[in-house]
Scaffold this motif. Structure first.
Motif, PDB file in Angstrom:
ATOM      1  N   ALA A 122       0.835  -1.207   0.000  1.00  0.00           N
ATOM      2  CA  ALA A 122       0.000   0.000   0.000  1.00  0.00           C
ATOM      3  C   ALA A 122       0.867   1.254   0.000  1.00  0.00           C
ATOM      4  CB  ALA A 122      -0.928  -0.005   1.207  1.00  0.00           C
ATOM      5  N   ARG A 123       1.933   1.226   0.798  1.00  0.00           N
ATOM      6  CA  ARG A 123       2.829   2.386   0.877  1.00  0.00           C
ATOM      7  C   ARG A 123       3.471   2.665  -0.480  1.00  0.00           C
ATOM      8  NH1 ARG A 123       8.136   2.797   1.208  1.00  0.00           N
ATOM      9  NH2 ARG A 123       8.545   0.662   1.833  1.00  0.00           N
ATOM     10  N   VAL A 124       3.996   1.625  -1.107  1.00  0.00           N
ATOM     11  CA  VAL A 124       4.667   1.780  -2.401  1.00  0.00           C
ATOM     12  C   VAL A 124       3.673   2.214  -3.477  1.00  0.00           C
ATOM     13  CG1 VAL A 124       5.903   0.512  -4.217  1.00  0.00           C
ATOM     14  CG2 VAL A 124       6.549   0.209  -1.826  1.00  0.00           C
ATOM     15  N   ALA A 125       2.461   1.660  -3.438  1.00  0.00           N
ATOM     16  CA  ALA A 125       1.434   2.033  -4.423  1.00  0.00           C
ATOM     17  C   ALA A 125       1.114   3.521  -4.354  1.00  0.00           C
ATOM     18  CB  ALA A 125       0.167   1.207  -4.197  1.00  0.00           C
ATOM     19  N   HIS A 126       1.223   4.102  -3.165  1.00  0.00           N
ATOM     20  CA  HIS A 126       0.971   5.538  -3.002  1.00  0.00           C
ATOM     21  C   HIS A 126       2.224   6.378  -3.268  1.00  0.00           C
ATOM     22  CE1 HIS A 126      -2.691   4.209  -0.915  1.00  0.00           C
ATOM     23  NE2 HIS A 126      -3.140   5.410  -1.223  1.00  0.00           N
ATOM     24  N   GLY A 127       3.356   5.721  -3.454  1.00  0.00           N
ATOM     25  CA  GLY A 127       4.593   6.455  -3.715  1.00  0.00           C
ATOM     26  C   GLY A 127       5.184   7.085  -2.474  1.00  0.00           C
ATOM     27  N   TRP A 128       4.852   6.536  -1.299  1.00  0.00           N
ATOM     28  CA  TRP A 128       5.318   7.088  -0.036  1.00  0.00           C
ATOM     29  C   TRP A 128       6.554   6.365   0.457  1.00  0.00           C
ATOM     30  CZ3 TRP A 128      -0.109   6.464   2.536  1.00  0.00           C
ATOM     31  CH2 TRP A 128      -0.976   7.419   2.013  1.00  0.00           C
ATOM     32  N   THR A 129       7.427   7.093   1.126  1.00  0.00           N
ATOM     33  CA  THR A 129       8.543   6.482   1.837  1.00  0.00           C
ATOM     34  C   THR A 129       8.035   5.991   3.196  1.00  0.00           C
ATOM     35  OG1 THR A 129       9.175   8.521   2.958  1.00  0.00           O
ATOM     36  CG2 THR A 129      10.166   8.123   0.770  1.00  0.00           C
ATOM     37  N   GLN A 130       8.865   5.235   3.880  1.00  0.00           N
ATOM     38  CA  GLN A 130       8.494   4.815   5.234  1.00  0.00           C
ATOM     39  C   GLN A 130       8.295   6.037   6.126  1.00  0.00           C
ATOM     40  OE1 GLN A 130      11.503   2.034   6.552  1.00  0.00           O
ATOM     41  NE2 GLN A 130      10.366   0.303   5.709  1.00  0.00           N
ATOM     42  N   ARG A 131       9.120   7.046   5.943  1.00  0.00           N
ATOM     43  CA  ARG A 131       8.990   8.281   6.724  1.00  0.00           C
ATOM     44  C   ARG A 131       7.657   8.973   6.433  1.00  0.00           C
ATOM     45  NH1 ARG A 131      11.222   9.499  10.909  1.00  0.00           N
ATOM     46  NH2 ARG A 131      13.277   9.114  10.112  1.00  0.00           N
ATOM     47  N   ASP A 132       7.259   9.019   5.152  1.00  0.00           N
ATOM     48  CA  ASP A 132       5.972   9.626   4.788  1.00  0.00           C
ATOM     49  C   ASP A 132       4.820   8.921   5.505  1.00  0.00           C
ATOM     50  OD1 ASP A 132       7.226  11.367   2.960  1.00  0.00           O
ATOM     51  OD2 ASP A 132       6.898   9.981   1.271  1.00  0.00           O
ATOM     52  N   LEU A 133       4.819   7.597   5.461  1.00  0.00           N
ATOM     53  CA  LEU A 133       3.749   6.839   6.098  1.00  0.00           C
ATOM     54  C   LEU A 133       3.776   7.018   7.609  1.00  0.00           C
ATOM     55  CD1 LEU A 133       1.365   4.957   5.909  1.00  0.00           C
ATOM     56  CD2 LEU A 133       2.960   3.020   5.852  1.00  0.00           C
ATOM     57  N   ALA A 134       4.959   7.013   8.181  1.00  0.00           N
ATOM     58  CA  ALA A 134       5.085   7.222   9.625  1.00  0.00           C
ATOM     59  C   ALA A 134       4.497   8.574  10.032  1.00  0.00           C
ATOM     60  CB  ALA A 134       6.547   7.125  10.049  1.00  0.00           C
ATOM     61  N   ASN A 135       4.778   9.597   9.258  1.00  0.00           N
ATOM     62  CA  ASN A 135       4.221  10.923   9.557  1.00  0.00           C
ATOM     63  C   ASN A 135       2.701  10.914   9.476  1.00  0.00           C
ATOM     64  OD1 ASN A 135       6.741  12.039   9.990  1.00  0.00           O
ATOM     65  ND2 ASN A 135       6.929  12.809   7.904  1.00  0.00           N
ATOM     66  N   ARG A 136       2.158  10.218   8.503  1.00  0.00           N
ATOM     67  CA  ARG A 136       0.696  10.151   8.346  1.00  0.00           C
ATOM     68  C   ARG A 136       0.044   9.361   9.477  1.00  0.00           C
ATOM     69  NH1 ARG A 136      -1.137  11.433   3.097  1.00  0.00           N
ATOM     70  NH2 ARG A 136       0.573  11.995   1.735  1.00  0.00           N
ATOM     71  N   LEU A 137       0.748   8.349   9.981  1.00  0.00           N
ATOM     72  CA  LEU A 137       0.187   7.505  11.042  1.00  0.00           C
ATOM     73  C   LEU A 137       0.595   7.964  12.437  1.00  0.00           C
ATOM     74  CD1 LEU A 137       0.715   3.970   9.475  1.00  0.00           C
ATOM     75  CD2 LEU A 137      -1.362   5.366   9.514  1.00  0.00           C
ATOM     76  N   HIS A 138       1.412   9.014  12.496  1.00  0.00           N
ATOM     77  CA  HIS A 138       1.893   9.542  13.777  1.00  0.00           C
ATOM     78  C   HIS A 138       2.632   8.466  14.579  1.00  0.00           C
ATOM     79  CE1 HIS A 138      -0.345  13.211  13.041  1.00  0.00           C
ATOM     80  NE2 HIS A 138      -1.353  12.440  12.695  1.00  0.00           N
ATOM     81  N   CYS A 139       3.568   7.809  13.893  1.00  0.00           N
ATOM     82  CA  CYS A 139       4.416   6.813  14.556  1.00  0.00           C
ATOM     83  C   CYS A 139       5.827   6.990  14.000  1.00  0.00           C
ATOM     84  CB  CYS A 139       3.892   5.392  14.323  1.00  0.00           C
ATOM     85  SG  CYS A 139       3.992   4.825  12.615  1.00  0.00           S
ATOM     86  N   SER A 140       6.756   6.182  14.459  1.00  0.00           N
ATOM     87  CA  SER A 140       8.143   6.306  13.994  1.00  0.00           C
ATOM     88  C   SER A 140       8.357   5.516  12.702  1.00  0.00           C
ATOM     89  CB  SER A 140       9.105   5.797  15.063  1.00  0.00           C
ATOM     90  OG  SER A 140       8.975   4.397  15.205  1.00  0.00           O
ATOM     91  N   ARG A 141       9.396   5.882  11.977  1.00  0.00           N
ATOM     92  CA  ARG A 141       9.748   5.156  10.765  1.00  0.00           C
ATOM     93  C   ARG A 141      10.105   3.715  11.094  1.00  0.00           C
ATOM     94  NH1 ARG A 141      13.220   2.469   8.857  1.00  0.00           N
ATOM     95  NH2 ARG A 141      14.637   3.075  10.486  1.00  0.00           N
TER      96      ARG A 141
END
Length: 50
Positions: free
Chosen positions: A6-25
C-alpha cells in the motif's frame, strides 16, 4: 507485506507513512516485516485516503 504494498502504491517512503500515522519510521519498518503487529489500527488508517 500488505503495508509495504500500500505504501509503495501511493509512492510514499516509510517516513511519509510514519508521519501520516503519527508513529516512527522504525515502527513502519517493523510492521512491514511482520516484526510488530498493531492490536488496533488508528481510526485514520482505515480511511479511504490511506
Amino acid at each position: 507485506m500488505l503495508v509495504r504494498s500500500a505504501r509503495v502504491a501511493h509512492g510514499w517512503t516509510q517516513r511519509d507513512l510514519a508521519n501520516r500515522l503519527h508513529c516512527s519510521r522504525s515502527t513502519v519498518s517493523r510492521l512491514e516485516t511482520g516484526a510488530k503487529l498493531w492490536t488496533t489500527l488508528p481510526p485514520f488508517a482505515a480511511s479511504p485516503r490511506f
